[in-house]
Scaffold this motif. Structure first.
Motif, PDB file in Angstrom:
ATOM      1  N   THR A  94       0.818  -1.213   0.000  1.00  0.00           N
ATOM      2  CA  THR A  94       0.000   0.000   0.000  1.00  0.00           C
ATOM      3  C   THR A  94       0.851   1.262   0.000  1.00  0.00           C
ATOM      4  O   THR A  94       0.340   2.349   0.261  1.00  0.00           O
ATOM      5  N   CYS A 202      -2.755  -7.192   6.657  1.00  0.00           N
ATOM      6  CA  CYS A 202      -4.220  -7.226   6.507  1.00  0.00           C
ATOM      7  C   CYS A 202      -4.854  -8.315   7.388  1.00  0.00           C
ATOM      8  O   CYS A 202      -4.384  -9.446   7.421  1.00  0.00           O
ATOM      9  N   GLY A 206      -6.743 -11.615   2.789  1.00  0.00           N
ATOM     10  CA  GLY A 206      -6.202 -10.969   1.600  1.00  0.00           C
ATOM     11  C   GLY A 206      -4.927 -11.688   1.188  1.00  0.00           C
ATOM     12  O   GLY A 206      -4.656 -12.821   1.623  1.00  0.00           O
ATOM     13  N   THR A 207      -4.137 -11.008   0.389  1.00  0.00           N
ATOM     14  CA  THR A 207      -2.950 -11.683  -0.133  1.00  0.00           C
ATOM     15  C   THR A 207      -1.912 -11.929   0.958  1.00  0.00           C
ATOM     16  O   THR A 207      -1.217 -12.946   0.937  1.00  0.00           O
ATOM     17  N   GLU A 465      -3.090  -4.148  -9.207  1.00  0.00           N
ATOM     18  CA  GLU A 465      -4.330  -4.714  -8.647  1.00  0.00           C
ATOM     19  C   GLU A 465      -5.504  -3.793  -8.992  1.00  0.00           C
ATOM     20  O   GLU A 465      -6.000  -3.058  -8.136  1.00  0.00           O
ATOM     21  N   SER A 492      -6.835  -7.063  -5.651  1.00  0.00           N
ATOM     22  CA  SER A 492      -6.567  -7.273  -4.241  1.00  0.00           C
ATOM     23  C   SER A 492      -7.176  -8.592  -3.767  1.00  0.00           C
ATOM     24  O   SER A 492      -8.307  -8.931  -4.121  1.00  0.00           O
ATOM     25  N   GLY A 493      -6.421  -9.290  -2.941  1.00  0.00           N
ATOM     26  CA  GLY A 493      -6.950 -10.508  -2.336  1.00  0.00           C
ATOM     27  C   GLY A 493      -8.100 -10.227  -1.388  1.00  0.00           C
ATOM     28  O   GLY A 493      -8.811 -11.144  -0.968  1.00  0.00           O
TER      29      GLY A 493
HETATM   30  C1  LIG Z   1      -5.248  -5.225   0.374  1.00  0.00           C
HETATM   31  C2  LIG Z   1      -4.174  -5.197  -0.673  1.00  0.00           C
HETATM   32  C3  LIG Z   1      -3.277  -4.035  -0.411  1.00  0.00           C
HETATM   33  O1  LIG Z   1      -4.723  -5.051  -1.922  1.00  0.00           O
HETATM   34  C4  LIG Z   1      -3.387  -6.480  -0.729  1.00  0.00           C
HETATM   35  O2  LIG Z   1      -2.712  -6.624   0.442  1.00  0.00           O
HETATM   36  C5  LIG Z   1      -4.146  -7.750  -1.078  1.00  0.00           C
HETATM   37  O3  LIG Z   1      -4.751  -8.344  -0.207  1.00  0.00           O
HETATM   38  O4  LIG Z   1      -4.109  -8.171  -2.254  1.00  0.00           O
END
Ligand SMILES: CC(C)(O)[C@@H](O)C(=O)O
Length: 593
Positions: A94, A202, A206-207, A465, A492-493
């Protein structure tokens, strides 16, 4: 696994204890002695353990590692090793523009150089934010020194007006409310910031949480590591245990090549379905597999992973956040549930020196609201679909986030289940999307599919993303929260959008998306796993013949090097030439003077 300490000379002794080259040995010793270490330590025939520090002010998601460092070092010392912390190129999802994805390969490259070129016998890889985890695992796979991951853990749960506010997921919800005029800008910012109440990455699946789950599922972290929230005392103790464990791994010569096998990757793919993991996992796992020399294909995500159930009730596919997931048992419990249903390769080796089946034998879900057993899943057949067609050779669709409303509107036309025809609206990148999404001339309605191109590895550069494009304000106000979206970038995840993404090859290298035009009819046929532009062959060929690649402007030297060396997302977006290098720790670098 190779020899134990009794008959082993550590690699670091080639620097600090080499009577064949006293001049260099003295030079190496005097400078490390000048900093932190005594000569006795450096010549004590104890393993030197690197700690790859990914946390800093510029990498908030990993900053907890600055505070965990004492505990990691204590564990290493108590087990008889000598810790040497070193910095890693930051990769903050981010913070980094144009995208952190550009820097995954840069951090990978620099890690390989550090692990190969310095007096290290093993390494603790600190992970957390999305790309830090694959970058560290890719580097460990190439170098093949004993390595173990320690992630920083998710933030505490966020709350907004009595509801859980999950990282990222609240952004997508709130930007819709803003567009509909239901909240104002200050409230928008307040809502989003409420999702980040502490140190950590996160708190949604998420990712970041996905990739740390992947590290655990691959067998590269201690069991139970990935889900512990960053501020919890268990995180401190996990840091200590990880430090202790790497020393024994060096003594036992337990290396990534013993752990990163095809079976380990299949376990990770299955876990990804069960947790409702990110669509960023496929390119990252592909990259780790390629650097480890393991055969993996983007289609494995469907053949190995699609039929599995979603077990974890966590945003964006579910309701809860990281604290509940941890209390329910985390990734080890998910693996325990898969084991119970016979869905785990139990024999895959792990950093504990034991097969994964033994590691997770005592782990089961302790809260079925959050982690379901395989017999009562959140959703059946919840993995990724891998699509192809005349627009790309492969693209992914995450089925665990398909809502009933989205299914009924867009995946069952005229009673034809899984089939949808639409008018294409094409954007050349996120700037074009923001400029024109509300342009009445585009006449976007629920009969449209939104496409975005030039946002892949070469195009962006780094693959952005941006595929989860929000519908125009008027469509939102009409009660339609999502339109089908397609692109050669990622998303984004934390997004609940069932986009068709990671399309490879990307448009700027001549993938079919390059030839699509606004107004074309497109047909999605999920049964046939296809998305096609309904443009006749001759016309499609004419567009292909007339196509010239867009001009790509590099703003930094790395962008140019990256663009010249990177592959496509389906192949992991690796530096292609780097995938030929294996086990580089086995070759000792030349002395430097
Ligand atoms: C939330 C974000 C920044 O997009 C990333 O951390 C993800 O989960 O893909």
């Amino acid at each position: 696994m190779g020899d134990t300490r009794a008959n082993k000379r550590f690699r670091s002794q080639e620097w600090f204890d080499n009577p064949n080259n006293p001049g260099m040995t003295a030079l190496y010793l005097e400078r490390y002695q000048n900093s932190t270490f005594t000569r006795e330590e450096l010549t004590s025939e104890r393993p030197i353990i690197g700690i790859a520090q990914t946390g800093s002010d510029i990498s908030p998601c990993n900053k907890i590692h600055v505070f965990l460092m004492d505990r990691i070092k204590a564990g290493i010392r108590d087990a008889g090793g000598i810790p040497m912390e070193f910095p890693v190129h930051p990769i903050q999802e981010t913070g980094k523009r144009p995208t952190a994805a550009l820097d995954r390969n840069l951090a990978y490259l620099s890690l390989v150089e550090v692990l190969h070129g310095y007096p290290l016998d093993g390494v603790v890889l600190t992970t957390g934010c999305d790309k830090t985890t694959p970058a560290m695992l890719m580097g460990a796979a190439t170098v093949d020194l004993p390595a173990i991951t320690l992630n920083g853990g998710p933030m505490l749960d966020g709350w907004w007006q009595g509801r859980r506010a999950g990282s990222g997921t609240i952004v997508w919800e709130s930007r819709r409310l803003l567009a509909e005029g239901k909240i104002d800008y200050p409230e928008f910012i307040e809502r989003v910031c409420a999702s980040a109440p502490s140190l950590g990455h996160c708190n949604t699946m998420g990712t970041a949480s996905t990739m740390n789950a992947m590290a655990e599922a691959l067998g590269m972290s201690l069991p139970g590591c990935s889900a512990i929230p960053a501020p919890f005392r268990e995180r401190m103790s996990m840091a200590y245990q990880t430090g202790r464990r790497i020393v024994q791994m060096v003594l036992d010569d337990l290396k990534p090549s013993d752990i990163l096998t095809r079976e380990a990757f299949e376990n990770a793919i299955r876990v990804n379905t069960a947790i409702g993991g990110s669509t960023n996992a496929p390119p990252h796992l592909q990259a780790i597999a390629r650097h480890a020399g393991v055969e993996l294909d983007v289609r494995d995500w469907e053949t190995v992973g699609f039929d599995l159930p979603l077990l974890v009730n966590m945003q964006p596919a579910g309701e809860y956040l990281g604290e509940s997931f941890f209390h329910a048992g985390g990734v080890a419990a998910v693996m325990g549930e898969l084991q119970e249903a016979g869905l785990l390769h139990e024999g895959a080796m792990t950093v504990t020196g034991k097969p994964v089946g033994q590691n997770v034998a005592g782990w089961r879900s302790t809260d079925h609201k959050v982690i379901r057993p395989v017999t009562q899943p959140m959703r059946e057949k919840a993995g990724f679909l891998v699509l192809s067609g005349n627009l790309f050779d492969s693209a992914l669709m995450k089925t665990s986030v398909i809502s009933k409303d989205f299914h009924d509107r867009f995946l069952s036309d005229d009673g034809r289940e899984g089939i949808h025809e639409a008018r294409a609206v094409v954007f050349e990148g996120p700037e074009d999307y923001h400029d024109r999404i509300n342009d009445p001339a585009l006449a976007i309605d629920e009969h449209c599919m939104l496409f975005i191109r030039n946002v892949g590895c070469v195009g962006y550069p780094g693959s952005a993303e941006v595929v989860n494009m929000q519908p125009p304000d008027a469509v939102l106000k009409a009660g339609i929260s999502h339109l089908p979206t397609v692109g050669d970038g990622r998303q984004s995840g934390t997004s609940e959008s069932p986009s068709i993404l990671n399309a490879s090859p990307e448009a700027v290298v001549g993938g079919g998306l390059a030839f699509l035009q606004t107004g074309d009819r497109v047909r999605l046929d999920l049964n046939a796993r296809r998305l096609d532009a309904l443009v006749d062959e001759a016309e499609w060929q004419a567009r292909r013949d007339a196509w010239t690649p867009p001009e790509l402007v590099n703003q930094t030297p790395w962008q140019e090097i990256y663009r010249k060396t990177v592959g496509q997302l389906a192949q992991g977006g690796c530096i292609e030439l780097a995938t030929a290098y294996r086990r580089v720790a086995q070759s000792l670098p030349r002395d430097n003077h």
